[in-house]
Design an enzyme around this catalytic site. Structure first.
Site: not given
Ligand code: OAD
Length: 260
Positions: A130, A112, A81
């Site tokens: 995070h 996050q 990464r």
């Molecule tokens: P997710 O991978 O769960 O969600 C990403 C979101 O971004 C989804 O709802 C997509 O629809 C949206 N998305 C993708 N591309 C996009 C774009 N170009 N514009 C707008 N939206 C877009 O990621 P997080 O919510 O960040 O934690 O996940 C939260 C946490 O879960 C992370 O920090 C990590 C993970 O496990 C840990 O590792 C503790």
């Protein structure tokens, strides 16, 4: 049902005017970001098609137990990464958020993301809830240091001989109480929350929205996402489209620099 505005709908000057009106009324703003904000930089998200958690198990790569079991495997993932991030750069969404912090009397970005792109784009009023992939922590002494190199030998050790780990939050670990307090206070005070590029599947997002709703009966929560998420029923408006286009549009509307 929560109103949705797609990028196409946002081409309508009347809708842009309404959105500009909401944005210009805000005095105290919190932006909450997730992996989707870095997707247009070419960084993988966690959930959904092609996301990390489709290929790997979170408990193997992002938990204290996984690290104890196989530190080399965990470090290999973080090293990969780090390579992907170093070969990439912040996108217009990151730059728009950095500019937005100067456009409101009070502003806090709660991310996050551990990639550091917000800081690289110029965000300063920011909480990396995070942690940061560029920080390492000694598993014995708790000492924290920054190192942006790609490691040749894995796992990584502290100078004291103990294993080092990425200074990021893993599943099953507690939030840093100071950072959490700062984020929660800001969310409680905010009259506008922008929540961008997150599925809201990790508790912190719902927790901050809850703090906001408890204290602000007139506040506005605007979600920016490619698609409706689990958060959508809770928010006032979904701006549906890539954050790399919608966040710059929000900035332009706020600064009367909208070109249409
Ligand atoms: P997710 O991978 O769960 O969600 C990403 C979101 O971004 C989804 O709802 C997509 O629809 C949206 N998305 C993708 N591309 C996009 C774009 N170009 N514009 C707008 N939206 C877009 O990621 P997080 O919510 O960040 O934690 O996940 C939260 C946490 O879960 C992370 O920090 C990590 C993970 O496990 C840990 O590792 C503790």
């Amino acid at each position: 049902m929560t109103p949705h505005l797609s990028l196409a709908a946002l081409a309508d000057p009347a809708r842009r005017k309404d959105l500009a009106h909401i944005l210009k009324q805000a005095k105290s703003v919190v932006a909450i970001t997730g992996a989707g904000v870095s997707a247009e930089s070419g960084i993988s998200t966690f959930r959904g098609a092609g996301g990390y958690w489709e290929k790997f198990r979170a408990e193997d790569l992002a938990s204290p137990r996984g690290f104890t079991k196989d530190p080399e495997l965990v470090w290999r993932w973080y090293n990969e990464r780090r390579i992907a991030i170093l070969n990439s750069q912040p996108n217009p969404g990151h730059f728009a958020l950095a500019a937005l912090e100067k456009a409101f009397p009070s502003f806090l970005l709660v991310t996050q993301n551990v990639d550091g792109f917000h800081g690289q784009a110029g965000s300063e009023k920011m909480v990396e809830i995070h942690g940061s992939i560029w920080e390492l922590r000694c598993t014995r002494e708790g000492k924290i240091w920054t190192d942006r190199q790609i490691f040749e030998t894995l796992p990584v050790y502290c100078a004291c001989g103990a294993l080092a780990r990425p200074n990021v939050l893993w599943f099953g670990e507690a939030y840093n109480p100071n950072l959490f307090h700062q984020a929660q206070q800001a969310a409680s005070r905010a009259d506008l929350i922008l929540v961008a590029g997150t599925s809201g599947m990790v508790w912190i997002v719902a927790g901050l929205l809850q703090a906001h709703y408890q204290h602000q009966s007139q506040g506005q929560v605007i979600e920016i996402n490619l698609e409706a998420s689990d958060l959508t029923p809770e928010v006032d408006l979904l701006l549906q489209g890539p954050s790399g286009q919608i966040l710059p549009l929000i900035l332009a509307l706020l600064k009367n620099e909208d070109q249409t």
